[in-house]
Design a protein around this motif. Structure first.
Motif, PDB file in Angstrom:
ATOM      1  N   ASP A 181     -12.557  -2.447  -9.468  1.00  8.10           N
ATOM      2  CA  ASP A 181     -10.989  -2.341 -10.947  1.00  8.10           C
ATOM      3  C   ASP A 181     -10.417  -0.887  -9.650  1.00  8.10           C
ATOM      4  O   ASP A 181      -9.245  -1.150 -10.560  1.00  8.10           O
ATOM      5  N   VAL A 182     -11.437   0.203 -10.453  1.00  9.76           N
ATOM      6  CA  VAL A 182     -10.255   1.842  -9.506  1.00  9.76           C
ATOM      7  C   VAL A 182     -12.251   1.943  -8.526  1.00  9.76           C
ATOM      8  O   VAL A 182     -12.811   1.143  -8.096  1.00  9.76           O
ATOM      9  N   ILE A 183     -11.389   2.370  -7.777  1.00 10.95           N
ATOM     10  CA  ILE A 183     -11.842   3.762  -6.173  1.00 10.95           C
ATOM     11  C   ILE A 183     -11.856   4.895  -6.710  1.00 10.95           C
ATOM     12  O   ILE A 183     -11.276   5.223  -6.752  1.00 10.95           O
ATOM     13  N   TYR A 184     -13.950   4.567  -6.393  1.00  9.15           N
ATOM     14  CA  TYR A 184     -14.158   6.649  -6.576  1.00  9.15           C
ATOM     15  C   TYR A 184     -14.470   6.710  -5.576  1.00  9.15           C
ATOM     16  O   TYR A 184     -15.427   6.923  -5.023  1.00  9.15           O
ATOM     17  N   ALA A 185     -14.075   7.792  -5.159  1.00  7.60           N
ATOM     18  CA  ALA A 185     -14.302   8.245  -3.379  1.00  7.60           C
ATOM     19  C   ALA A 185     -14.730   9.505  -3.878  1.00  7.60           C
ATOM     20  O   ALA A 185     -13.476  11.145  -3.906  1.00  7.60           O
ATOM     21  N   LEU A 211      -6.017   5.109   0.305  1.00  6.14           N
ATOM     22  CA  LEU A 211      -5.033   4.659  -1.146  1.00  6.14           C
ATOM     23  C   LEU A 211      -4.698   3.547  -0.062  1.00  6.14           C
ATOM     24  O   LEU A 211      -4.178   2.973  -0.300  1.00  6.14           O
ATOM     25  N   GLN A 212      -4.665   3.788   1.128  1.00 11.91           N
ATOM     26  CA  GLN A 212      -3.153   2.738   1.869  1.00 11.91           C
ATOM     27  C   GLN A 212      -4.138   1.422   1.999  1.00 11.91           C
ATOM     28  O   GLN A 212      -3.665   0.654   2.740  1.00 11.91           O
ATOM     29  N   ILE A 213      -5.680   1.754   2.643  1.00 12.17           N
ATOM     30  CA  ILE A 213      -6.359   0.721   2.140  1.00 12.17           C
ATOM     31  C   ILE A 213      -6.610  -0.633   0.461  1.00 12.17           C
ATOM     32  O   ILE A 213      -7.492  -0.839   0.137  1.00 12.17           O
ATOM     33  N   ALA A 214      -6.009   0.352  -0.301  1.00  9.65           N
ATOM     34  CA  ALA A 214      -6.554  -0.056  -1.527  1.00  9.65           C
ATOM     35  C   ALA A 214      -6.061  -1.147  -2.320  1.00  9.65           C
ATOM     36  O   ALA A 214      -6.191  -0.845  -3.897  1.00  9.65           O
ATOM     37  N   LYS A 215      -5.065  -1.433  -1.821  1.00  5.49           N
ATOM     38  CA  LYS A 215      -4.495  -2.958  -2.243  1.00  5.49           C
ATOM     39  C   LYS A 215      -3.657  -2.444  -3.897  1.00  5.49           C
ATOM     40  O   LYS A 215      -3.973  -3.149  -4.439  1.00  5.49           O
ATOM     41  N   GLY A 216      -3.034  -1.451  -4.281  1.00  9.40           N
ATOM     42  CA  GLY A 216      -2.872  -0.879  -5.281  1.00  9.40           C
ATOM     43  C   GLY A 216      -3.154  -0.622  -5.984  1.00  9.40           C
ATOM     44  O   GLY A 216      -2.938  -0.265  -7.878  1.00  9.40           O
ATOM     45  N   LYS A 217      -4.773  -0.586  -6.705  1.00  9.71           N
ATOM     46  CA  LYS A 217      -5.538   0.209  -7.095  1.00  9.71           C
ATOM     47  C   LYS A 217      -5.536   1.622  -6.960  1.00  9.71           C
ATOM     48  O   LYS A 217      -5.451   2.028  -6.059  1.00  9.71           O
TER      49      LYS A 217
END
Length: 296
Positions: A181-185, A211-217
């Protein structure tokens, strides 16, 4: 100075050419005193390490030190007393990104998940992280990790659940990215041998690549930092000056562009010498005794 060279400096962050170490310390303290978005938090004291049982008293002691300087903390585990951290942090008005530590120890993983779910259900978690760099360490397969993520999401519907790993793991593993649901990088120019002069633009490229591959997440930088002592890694040099420069650039960017950063780390931890060598000990904004490194 030409427009082009001004633009390059802007991308690279603050122009430190005319700054003394005293100037850097003043800038650092101004940013820290005004408050950072988040800090990675560990309550281990000297002589303790993962597996040690931590007490509520030592958690409170350490949270009282950092509380005036941050809005969020990020935890790494929900066992051995670490599961007490979210409730105590809430007492001090902090938001919490709660982590469950996963490894190849399946029995311990179940304890982590059980305690994580309990913390969420009582309302002490604002964000949830299922696992930290377990793919990077090759302790679980992607399929095994996904099973844990989906199981936790099923157990705590409505919670914002993600996974923490190096930024490139999300770029290379679309199934993991889709599950979050959220991406932690985690974004560490230091560990990729980057010179301090280019570290800020390098870190920004890591973030924007995810961010470019996160699909709006939402993408949160779950770890980034720079050590002030220890052995160099390629052309990445640990020093007080470089640690100050990196912190200043990161925090100014975070504030100016509203980037959510969990800075690594709150305190130095001696036990990390076992896994990361001498440099692993010196990532804290406070030393191992809880003393602020660069004055107040």
């Amino acid at each position: 100075m030409s427009f082009r060279s001004e633009k390059i400096l802007s991308l690279a962050g603050e122009d430190f050419q005319q700054k003394s170490i005293g100037d850097l310390i003043a800038m650092y303290n101004e940013l820290l005193d005004s408050g950072v978005h988040g800090l990675c938090f560990s309550a281990y004291k000297e002589g303790q390490a993962p597996g040690s049982i931590i007490s509520a008293d030592q958690i409170r002691e350490r949270i009282q030190i950092i509380k005036p300087h941050t809005n969020w903390i990020r935890t790494f585990s929900c066992t051995d007393g670490n599961e007490q951290i979210p409730a105590i942090a809430k007492e001090y008005g902090l938001k919490v990104m709660v982590g469950a530590w996963l490894s190849d120890d399946k029995e311990k993983n179940e304890q982590e998940i059980e305690n994580l779910v309990r913390v969420v259900k009582v309302g002490d978690a604002d964000l949830v992280a299922v696992g930290n760099e377990v793919l990077y360490r090759e302790e679980l397969t992607e399929e095994e990790l996904l099973e844990y993520i989906f199981r936790v999401k099923q157990m705590i519907p409505g919670a914002k659940v993600g996974y923490v790993d190096a930024y490139y793991e999300f770029i290379n593993r679309p199934a993991v990215t889709d599950a979050c649901d959220v991406i932690y990088a985690n974004c560490y120019p230091f560990w990729e041998g980057c010179h301090i002069d280019y570290s800020h633009v390098y870190m920004k490229n890591m973030y924007y690549g995810v961010l470019q591959i996160a699909k709006g997440k939402k993408v949160i930088i779950s770890e980034t930092g720079w050590p002030n002592k220890g052995t160099a890694f390629e052309v990445s040099e640990p020093s007080a000056e470089n640690a100050l420069r990196y912190f200043i650039n990161t925090q100014k960017w975070s504030k100016e562009e509203n980037i959510e950063v969990m800075y690594f780390s709150s305190f130095d931890e001696s036990w990390k010498i076992e896994d990361e060598g001498d440099v692993g000990v010196y990532w804290g904004l406070w030393d191992k005794n809880g003393k602020r490194k660069y004055g107040s």
